[in-house]
Design a protein around this motif. Structure first.
Motif, short mmCIF file in Angstrom:
data_model
loop_
_atom_site.label_atom_id
_atom_site.label_comp_id
_atom_site.label_asym_id
_atom_site.label_seq_id
_atom_site.Cartn_x
_atom_site.Cartn_y
_atom_site.Cartn_z
N ALA A 2 9.75 75.49 36.34
CA ALA A 2 8.75 76.09 35.46
C ALA A 2 9.14 75.89 34.00
O ALA A 2 10.30 75.67 33.67
CB ALA A 2 8.65 77.58 35.77
N THR A 3 8.16 75.99 33.14
CA THR A 3 8.42 75.89 31.71
C THR A 3 9.06 77.19 31.24
O THR A 3 8.98 78.22 31.92
CB THR A 3 7.14 75.64 30.92
N LEU A 4 9.64 77.13 30.06
CA LEU A 4 10.28 78.32 29.52
C LEU A 4 9.24 79.43 29.30
O LEU A 4 9.53 80.60 29.53
CB LEU A 4 11.01 78.01 28.21
N GLU A 5 8.04 79.06 28.89
CA GLU A 5 6.99 80.05 28.68
C GLU A 5 6.66 80.77 29.98
O GLU A 5 6.52 82.00 30.00
CB GLU A 5 5.74 79.38 28.12
N GLU A 6 6.59 80.03 31.08
CA GLU A 6 6.32 80.65 32.39
C GLU A 6 7.47 81.56 32.80
O GLU A 6 7.26 82.65 33.33
CB GLU A 6 6.10 79.57 33.45
N TYR A 8 9.53 83.06 30.79
CA TYR A 8 9.49 84.22 29.89
C TYR A 8 8.47 85.24 30.38
O TYR A 8 8.76 86.43 30.48
CB TYR A 8 9.16 83.76 28.47
N GLU A 9 7.27 84.76 30.69
CA GLU A 9 6.22 85.67 31.14
C GLU A 9 6.57 86.32 32.48
O GLU A 9 6.27 87.49 32.71
CB GLU A 9 4.90 84.91 31.27
N THR A 10 7.22 85.56 33.35
CA THR A 10 7.54 86.06 34.68
C THR A 10 8.73 87.01 34.68
O THR A 10 8.72 88.04 35.37
CB THR A 10 7.83 84.89 35.64
N TYR A 11 9.77 86.68 33.91
CA TYR A 11 11.04 87.41 34.02
C TYR A 11 11.42 88.25 32.81
O TYR A 11 12.48 88.87 32.82
CB TYR A 11 12.18 86.42 34.31
N PHE A 12 10.58 88.29 31.78
CA PHE A 12 10.93 89.07 30.59
C PHE A 12 11.26 90.52 30.96
O PHE A 12 12.28 91.05 30.56
CB PHE A 12 9.80 89.05 29.56
N GLN A 30 16.05 94.67 23.52
CA GLN A 30 15.01 93.73 23.06
C GLN A 30 15.64 92.53 22.35
O GLN A 30 15.27 91.39 22.60
CB GLN A 30 14.01 94.43 22.14
N ASP A 31 16.59 92.82 21.46
CA ASP A 31 17.26 91.73 20.73
C ASP A 31 18.00 90.80 21.69
O ASP A 31 17.91 89.58 21.58
CB ASP A 31 18.25 92.30 19.71
N LEU A 32 18.72 91.38 22.63
CA LEU A 32 19.49 90.58 23.57
C LEU A 32 18.60 89.82 24.54
O LEU A 32 18.95 88.72 24.99
CB LEU A 32 20.50 91.45 24.32
N THR A 33 17.44 90.38 24.85
CA THR A 33 16.49 89.67 25.72
C THR A 33 15.99 88.41 25.02
O THR A 33 15.93 87.33 25.62
CB THR A 33 15.30 90.58 26.12
N SER A 34 15.67 88.53 23.75
CA SER A 34 15.25 87.36 22.97
C SER A 34 16.36 86.32 22.92
O SER A 34 16.13 85.12 23.12
CB SER A 34 14.87 87.77 21.55
N GLU A 35 17.58 86.79 22.68
CA GLU A 35 18.73 85.89 22.65
C GLU A 35 18.92 85.20 24.00
O GLU A 35 19.23 84.01 24.07
CB GLU A 35 19.98 86.68 22.26
N THR A 36 18.71 85.94 25.07
CA THR A 36 18.86 85.38 26.42
C THR A 36 17.90 84.22 26.64
O THR A 36 18.30 83.16 27.12
CB THR A 36 18.61 86.47 27.48
N PHE A 37 16.65 84.41 26.27
CA PHE A 37 15.67 83.35 26.50
C PHE A 37 15.89 82.17 25.56
O PHE A 37 15.61 81.03 25.93
CB PHE A 37 14.25 83.89 26.43
N LEU A 38 16.42 82.42 24.37
CA LEU A 38 16.78 81.30 23.49
C LEU A 38 17.91 80.48 24.10
O LEU A 38 17.87 79.24 24.09
CB LEU A 38 17.19 81.82 22.11
N LYS A 39 18.90 81.17 24.65
CA LYS A 39 20.01 80.45 25.31
C LYS A 39 19.52 79.73 26.56
O LYS A 39 19.97 78.62 26.85
CB LYS A 39 21.13 81.42 25.65
N ALA A 40 18.62 80.35 27.30
CA ALA A 40 18.08 79.72 28.50
C ALA A 40 17.31 78.45 28.13
O ALA A 40 17.38 77.44 28.85
CB ALA A 40 17.18 80.69 29.25
N MET A 41 16.60 78.50 27.01
CA MET A 41 15.86 77.33 26.57
C MET A 41 16.81 76.16 26.31
O MET A 41 16.51 75.03 26.68
CB MET A 41 15.08 77.66 25.28
N GLY A 42 17.95 76.46 25.74
CA GLY A 42 18.93 75.42 25.44
C GLY A 42 19.63 74.87 26.67
O GLY A 42 20.19 73.77 26.63
#
Length: 160
Positions: A2-6, A8-12, A30-42
């Motif tokens: 899945a794409t990162l957007e999918e 994010y929407e599914t597992y946020f 909230q801050d760490l969740t954003s950081e998590t998805f940024l790291k996952a994107m990488g």
């Protein structure tokens, strides 16, 4: 995959709730969740698919939280703490904080797989079926392992 957007929407919500349980602070979660998805994107291309995506994201989240703790500890070590108003019930606050620390120590001392199964169930909010899949075991094995871990923690906390 899945794409990162999918993702994010599914597992946020799952990642946020996991971090909120770890931190006890909504804003930090909230801050760490954003950081998590940024790291996952990488590192999305490094995901091998040998575990559930939620577990992979929660592992990234846990590492982000531990990194935050290390950064915070380094910042605080060189500084004197600011003056704070004393809690109304110092004894109760101390006992509550002491009990929490004891619980974290007991969890840290649990042998594997008890520690990981307990963490995935309580903090990661995974089902027994999902936990069994992570370990390549049955749902029943995950359930039994979780209850054994919980009983070990209860036994140790009884005398506390």
């Amino acid at each position: 995959m899945a794409t990162l957007e999918e993702l994010y929407e599914t597992y946020f919500r799952d990642v946020f709730l996991y971090l909120k349980a770890l931190t006890g602070q909504e804003h930090l979660a909230q801050d760490l969740t954003s950081e998590t998805f940024l790291k996952a994107m990488g590192s999305l291309d490094q995901f091998r698919g040998n575990c559930d995506v939620r577990v992979w994201l929660c592992q990234i989240a846990k590492n982000a939280y531990y990194s935050h703790l290390r950064r915070t500890r380094r910042e605080v070590l060189g500084q004197t703490p600011p003056e704070e108003a004393a809690p109304l019930d110092v004894e109760q606050a101390f006992l509550s904080q002491e009990a929490s620390m004891k619980l974290y120590e007991l969890l840290h001392q649990l042998p594997e797989p008890y520690k990981e199964v307990f963490t995935l169930r309580v903090l990661g909010e995974l089902s027994f079926r999902q936990i069994g899949q992570v370990f390549g075991r049955t749902e029943n094995w995950a359930c039994v392992t979780y209850h054994r871990a919980k009983n070990k923690i209860k036994e140790e906390m009884e005398g506390f």
